[in-house]
Design an enzyme around this catalytic site. Sequence first.
Site, PDB file in Angstrom:
ATOM      1  CB  SER A 128      29.325  21.854 -13.642  1.00 48.54           C
ATOM      2  OG  SER A 128      28.680  21.753 -12.639  1.00 48.54           O
ATOM      3  CE  LYS A 154      23.265  22.865  -9.133  1.00 44.90           C
ATOM      4  NZ  LYS A 154      24.361  24.535  -9.541  1.00 44.90           N
TER       5      LYS A 154
END
Length: 320
Positions: free
Chosen positions: A123, A180
């Site tokens: 993503s 992340k």
Amino acid sequence: MSALTGLLYAVLIAYLGGWFSGYWNGNFSLLLFVLTLVTLGYWTAERVYFQPARRRQAQVAADAWEKEQRWSGAEPNPAAREVVAEPHLRQPWWLDWTAGLFPVILIVFLLRSFLFEPFKIPSGSMVPTLRIGDLILVNKFHYGIRLPVINKKIISNHEVARGDVVVFRYPLNPSVDYIKRAVGLPGDEIRYANQKLYVNGKEVETQAQGDFFDDDPGSMRIRPMFTEKLGPVEHKILVDPQPRGQLGPIAAFPYQQNCTYTLEGVTCKVPEGHYFMMGDNRDNSQDSRFWGFVPDENIVGRAFVVWMNFGNPKRIGGIQ
């Protein structure tokens, strides 16, 4: 045994097919662990039972052939004796595809479990640092040695540092891996308000870097890019010109009482043994602002290099 091996391969193919078709979430670590154990069982049986049994059969066949040769008055040829024995020594397919694969699977299991693990970025939540299609390597021992499958730390190494790009098990579904940036460490107060990040009450330093064209599928737009400095780490982030609406959790999460949501953003106190993670694509990332803190036991490793992007080989290089 050939029927049992065929059944095991059928189960494996069905499992992989359902996984890649999206019928269920696969656990590659568990799959690799099971394959290691199964092939180890075949490899041990081959060394202890099947190989000695084949050698005995080959010896009996060769001795019988040699006896026939002597009865007929011919002198036995050693090379011909080996030809007679060879079919009996040949490993059957079901051992070749199990015991024969054990050393390879074991090496892959050890490398992936304790040293490095490959991931593919699915993503755009870490754009511009990481792009869709980037193939990255994760250092599995940087934060300590963990037991495979259960991910329990047995040897400590470095602590997660503010600014690290971290792969971890998604707290709401530990079978899924997320990536992340570590923004908040245990004890930190993290505030994200009006598209500004504050750590322990101090606004994180940023500098405008002009516009960035995000050409990832599903995006294809220009957004402002900034350089952000988290401790010693300087990296780039994207911020949408139009702020999002009110932030809010997508599901209840542990220590949710540590977070306060307002129209401006969210303020969270990071509990001990947990981390606050955010994507570099700040307004297009579901992260700790929405699903809470990442416990230390969910940490997989530190992403450190893009080793390939088949759509853009120029992406190869270290990760800031």
